[in-house]
Write an enzyme that holds these catalytic residues in place. Structure first.
Site, short mmCIF file in Angstrom:
data_model
loop_
_atom_site.label_atom_id
_atom_site.label_comp_id
_atom_site.label_asym_id
_atom_site.label_seq_id
_atom_site.Cartn_x
_atom_site.Cartn_y
_atom_site.Cartn_z
N ASP A 1 82.40 6.57 22.07
CA ASP A 1 81.55 5.45 21.71
C ASP A 1 81.80 4.32 22.72
O ASP A 1 82.71 4.41 23.56
CB ASP A 1 81.81 4.99 20.27
CG ASP A 1 80.60 4.25 19.69
OD1 ASP A 1 79.78 3.75 20.47
OD2 ASP A 1 80.49 4.16 18.45
C1 BGC Z 1 77.74 2.19 18.35
C2 BGC Z 1 77.08 3.52 18.61
C3 BGC Z 1 75.99 3.37 19.63
C4 BGC Z 1 76.60 2.79 20.89
C5 BGC Z 1 75.64 2.66 22.04
C6 BGC Z 1 78.16 1.49 19.64
O1 BGC Z 1 78.55 0.19 19.39
O2 BGC Z 1 78.87 2.40 17.53
O3 BGC Z 1 76.59 4.06 17.42
O4 BGC Z 1 75.37 4.59 19.86
O5 BGC Z 1 77.12 1.51 20.59
O6 BGC Z 1 74.73 1.67 21.84
#
Ligand code: BGC
Length: 719
Positions: A270
Site C-alpha cells: 500500500d
Molecule cells: C489506500 C489504498 C489505495 C492507495 C492508493 C492508500 O492510502 O489504503 O486502498 O489503493 O492509497 O491510492
C-alpha cells in the site's frame, strides 16, 4: 472471442534476461503522477523527498494517480523514448465505485444482494477508466468489517464473508471482462491483505489482532473468491497483523496468500507502507524496510523507492534476493503483456474515445439502477410511497446538495450529480420549500423556519446524515451517532404533528435510536452516486420499490460495537436461558440484538416464503432448497430470499448462523415463483484449529428468511 496475446512466456523471459538490476528494481517501483508533472506536459525533476535521480524516476514500471487520455499518451511516449528496452509503463488508480460516473459506495452496493448489478457497475467503470488511460484499478476491497467506527467501512461489502466473496468476485469479473487484451478492461487489485477491517477500536491504520481461526473462516475466503475469479493483483494491508506488519509478513504473503490461497499474480504494497515499517518498529531504516518487504513477498513498492535505491547492496550481500526480484518482474511484464501493452502501449486510448465513453447516458443508467437497488427501507408506517401531489418540504444538509458521491470518488463529476431536490423535481414532486441546513449546528432561527414551512406541507422529507469526510480513509470516529442537531430536527417536526420521512446519506451504519421513534419512514440511501437524487425520488414516489437489505448490522448504540449477525455461539445464550436472570451472555442495559440486523430491509409489498418440497442433492452434490415465493401485496417488488445455516454439533463453537445462499427475485403483485436455491458443496467446509479445512458433515439447521425476521426452520442431514 480470444484475443491474440502479444508476448509469450519465452519472450518475456528473454526480455527479463536483458534487463539490468536497476531496470528490474524500476519495474518493481510505482510512483505517483505528481512526480511527473503531466499537466504542463513538461516532465520535471523528482522531489528530493524520494532521494532518486531523474533517470531512476523514469525506470518506474508503473504510475498511480490522476490521469487523462492526453497525459497518459504523453507520459507513455516520454517513457518509451527513455526506456532502453521499450518497456511500457502501466497506469493504476483507485476506481472504487465508478470513475467519472459514480455508483453507490461499495457498502451500499452489497445491500443490493445483486451480483449481476455489481458486475455491471464494474464493467461500466472499466469502460470509463480504461478510456482515460488506466489499466489497473485498486479494487475490489473485500475487507470484512464488523466495526462501523472504521471509516473505510464505506469501501467494504459489509460484515459477511459470502457477500464479500460474491460481490468481490463479481467486481473482478466486471473489471477484467472476458479477456484483459480487450482495451476496455482493467486489471483488478484485491485489497487489503489481510484483516485491515479488524483494526483495533476501528481506528484506521491501527494494529489488528486476529486468530488464524477467524482469518481462515472469515477474512480469507473473500480473497480466495477474487483470486479464483482471476484477480491479477493483491495489495498488502497497511497494518500489523498479530504483531507483524502485513507488508513484512512472510506468513501472510507467502504461506497464506501464495501457498494456501494459490495466488499467482502480483503483490503490491500500500501507499508508503514499505518505509512505514520503520515507524512500525520492525525496520531500522529505509534499507532495512525495502529488504524486509521484498523478502516477505512485496513485488511492487508503492510511492517509495527503498528497493530501487538499495538493490545493488541487497544483491551483493544476499545474491538470492535477485531471484525474488526476477520473479516479481516476470509477473509485472506478464501483466503488461496480458494487457496488450507491448503491442499498443496506449491501449487504444485517445481523446475522442475518452469523450465518447465518459459520462455517457448508458453509464448514468447503471448509476441509477445501482442506486435504486442499494437503498434499504428501514422503517415505514405506511407513509411511503408518497403521492406526487402531496405538498412537501425538503430540509437537511443534503436537501439541495450535489455532495452525494461519497469518499473515493475523486474523479466523479460533481456537476453531473442529481441532488435530492433536483430528483424530486424531475419526478414531478410538489416541493413547497427547500431548506438546506448545516450538519452539526442548526440555529433556533433555522429550526423555526423549518417548522413554519412545514405548516404549508403535509410531509417533511429530511435529507440528513454524516458529512462525507466523516468516513472513508482516515475517517474513523469514536461513535456512530447522527449529529444531535439533526436528531432534534426530526423530533421537533414529530412533536408538531408533521409526518417525517428521513432519507439517510451516510457511509457507515449509524445509531438511529434518537430518530427511529419519531420518523414515519427511514430510507437508507448511503452515498448513492451520480444519479442519487433521481433514485431517491423514484423510491419515495413508489416508481420503483426498495429492495436493498443490510450488508451490515446497525448497532443498538456505539457501546454494542462490534455486533454482527454471525457472532460465535455462547454456552449461555440469552434467548435460551429464559428463567435465568443474570448469568447469561447479555448487556444489563441494552438488548443483545442490533437495531437493524444484517439482511434486514423492507419493501412496499409483502412476500410469503415457503419451503415447497424436500431439500435434495443434485448431481453436482449441491443441496437444492425448493422455495415458493409469493408477492402478497399490491405492487411489484424484489424479494431477497436468504438461507442461513447452523451446525448442530461441530468441532468448534461456530457462529449462531451463517449466510449460505441467497436469491433476488422480481415478482408482480399476486405472482408466485417456485425456484430452487443451491447450497454449494463448499459451504460445509470449515477451518478447525490443529486440523485445517474440514468438511463438517452431520445435522444442520437451515433457516430461510426474507428480512432476518420471518423464517422457516428445518433440519438437513449433510453427508
Ligand atoms: C489506500 C489504498 C489505495 C492507495 C492508493 C492508500 O492510502 O489504503 O486502498 O489503493 O492509497 O491510492
Amino acid at each position: 472471442m480470444k484475443l491474440q496475446n502479444n508476448m509469450n512466456k519465452d519472450q518475456i523471459n528473454l526480455l527479463l534476461q536483458k534487463m539490468t538490476l536497476e531496470e528490474k528494481a524500476g519495474q518493481a517501483t510505482q510512483l505517483p503522477t505528481r512526480y511527473f508533472d503531466i499537466k504542463e506536459s513538461q516532465l520535471t525533476g523528482t522531489e528530493n523527498k524520494l532521494g532518486i535521480t531523474e533517470n531512476q524516476k523514469w525506470q518506474a514500471g508503473s504510475i498511480l494517480g490522476k490521469l487523462d487520455a492526453r497525459s497518459m499518451r504523453s507520459l507513455q511516449e516520454e517513457n518509451l523514448k527513455r526506456s532502453r528496452l521499450k518497456i511500457p509503463m502501466m497506469f493504476m488508480t483507485d476506481i472504487i465505485h465508478g470513475y467519472q460516473t459514480i455508483f453507490p459506495i461499495p457498502l451500499a452496493m452489497a445491500c443490493s444482494f445483486n451480483e449481476e448489478l455489481a458486475e455491471k457497475s464494474a464493467r461500466t467503470a472499466a469502460k470509463e477508466g480504461s478510456a482515460a488511460g488506466y489499466q489497473v484499478t485498486f479494487s475490489p476491497m473485500v475487507d470484512i468489517v464488523i466495526d462501523p467506527r472504521w471509516g473505510r467501512v464505506i469501501e467494504s461489502f459489509g460484515e459477511d464473508k459470502k457477500l464479500n466473496a460474491d460481490m468481490g468476485r463479481a467486481m473482478v469479473r466486471g473489471y477484467q471482462g472476458e479477456d484483459l487484451l480487450a482495451p476496455d478492461t482493467l486489471a483488478a487489485c484485491v485489497k487489503h491483505f489481510a484483516a485491515y477491517g479488524k483494526v483495533e477500536g476501528g481506528r484506521d491504520y491501527n494494529a489488528a489482532d486476529v486468530s488464524e481461526y477467524t482469518l481462515q473462516n472469515q477474512y480469507f475466503p473473500p480473497f480466495k473468491a477474487c483470486i479464483d475469479a482471476g484477480a491479477k493483483l493483491v495489495m498488502a494491508a497497511f497494518q500489523a497483523v498479530n504483531g507483524t506488519p502485513a507488508t513484512a509478513s512472510k506468513w501472510l504473503l507467502q504461506d497464506k496468500l501464495r501457498k494456501e490461497l494459490a495466488f499467482m499474480g502480483i503483490v503490491l504494497s500500500d501507499w508508503g507502507a514499505v518505509t512505514e515499517l520503520i515507524r512500525h518498529g520492525v525496520a531500522q531504516d529505509e534499507y532495512d524496510a525495502g529488504e524486509l518487504a521484498l523478502s516477505a513477498g512485496i513485488q511492487i513498492e508503492m510511492a517509495t523507492c527503498s528497493v530501487m535505491k538499495n538493490i545493488h547492496k541487497y544483491v551483493e550481500l544476499e545474491p538470492g534476493i535477485e531471484l525474488l526480484l526476477d520473479q516479481a518482474v516476470e509477473k509485472i511484464l506478464t501483466l503488461k503483456a496480458e494487457l496488450g501493452l507491448f503491442e499498443d502501449p496506449f491501449r487504444g486510448v485517445d481523446e475522442s474515445r475518452e469523450r465518447r465513453e465518459l459520462r455517457s447516458k448508458e453509464k448514468k443508467y447503471v448509476a441509477w439502477e445501482t442506486a435504486i437497488e442499494s437503498a434499504v427501507l428501514l422503517e415505514n408506517n405506511g407513509v411511503l410511497p408518497l403521492k406526487k401531489e402531496t405538498p412537501l418540504i425538503l430540509a437537511g444538509p443534503y436537501a439541495d446538495s450535489q455532495e452525494l458521491l461519497g469518499p473515493w470518488s475523486v474523479d466523479g463529476i460533481i456537476e453531473d450529480t442529481v441532488s435530492i431536490k433536483q430528483g424530486v423535481i424531475n419526478k414531478g414532486g410538489k416541493i413547497v420549500q427547500v431548506l438546506p441546513l448545516d450538519f452539526e449546528e442548526i440555529s433556533n432561527k433555522d429550526m423555526d423556519k423549518v417548522l413554519m414551512a412545514s405548516e404549508k406541507a403535509e410531509i417533511a422529507v429530511l435529507a440528513i446524515g454524516e458529512p462525507q469526510l466523516w468516513s472513508g480513509e482516515a475517517g474513523s470516529r469514536s461513535t456512530i451517532e447522527l449529529p444531535k442537531a439533526q436528531c432534534i430536527l426530526v423530533q421537533k417536526l414529530y412533536q408538531k404533528g408533521i409526518k417525517v420521512v428521513v432519507l439517510l446519506l451516510n457511509g457507515r451504519p449509524l445509531d438511529l435510536r434518537p430518530i427511529q421513534p419519531y420518523a414515519d419512514a427511514i430510507l437508507e440511501m448511503w452515498y448513492p452516486g451520480t444519479e442519487g437524487g433521481n433514485a431517491a425520488a423514484d423510491l419515495l414516489f413508489g416508481n420503483v420499490n426498495p429492495s436493498g437489505h443490510l450488508a451490515m448490522s446497525f448497532p443498538y448504540g456505539s457501546g454494542q460495537i462490534p455486533v454482527h449477525y454471525n457472532m460465535g455461539a455462547t454456552g449461555r445464550p440469552k434467548e435460551l436461558l429464559t428463567s435465568e436472570k443474570r448469568y447469561k451472555s447479555q448487556y444489563l442495559d441494552i438488548p443483545n440484538e442490533p437495531l437493524y440486523a444484517f439482511g434486514y430491509g423492507l419493501s412496499y409489498t409483502e412476500f410469503k416464503i415457503e419451503l415447497s418440497g424436500e431439500i435434495k442433492k443434485d448431481s453436482d452434490h449441491r443441496y437444492m432448497v425448493p422455495v415458493k415465493v409469493t408477492n402478497t401485496g399490491k405492487v411489484a417488488g424484489k424479494a431477497v430470499v436468504q438461507i442461513y445455516i447452523h451446525k448442530h454439533k461441530s468441532m468448534v463453537a461456530r457462529p449462531v448462523k451463517e449466510l449460505a445462499a441467497y436469491k433476488k427475485l422480481a415478482l408482480q403483485p399476486g405472482e408466485d415463483v417456485c425456484t430452487e436455491i443451491a447450497l454449494e458443496k463448499e459451504i460445509w467446509n470449515y477451518w478447525i484449529p490443529n486440523v485445517g479445512w474440514t468438511k463438517e458433515s452431520g445435522n444442520y439447521t437451515i433457516m430461510i428468511e426474507s428480512d432476518s425476521q420471518h423464517y422457516i426452520h428445518c433440519n438437513l442431514m449433510v453427508d
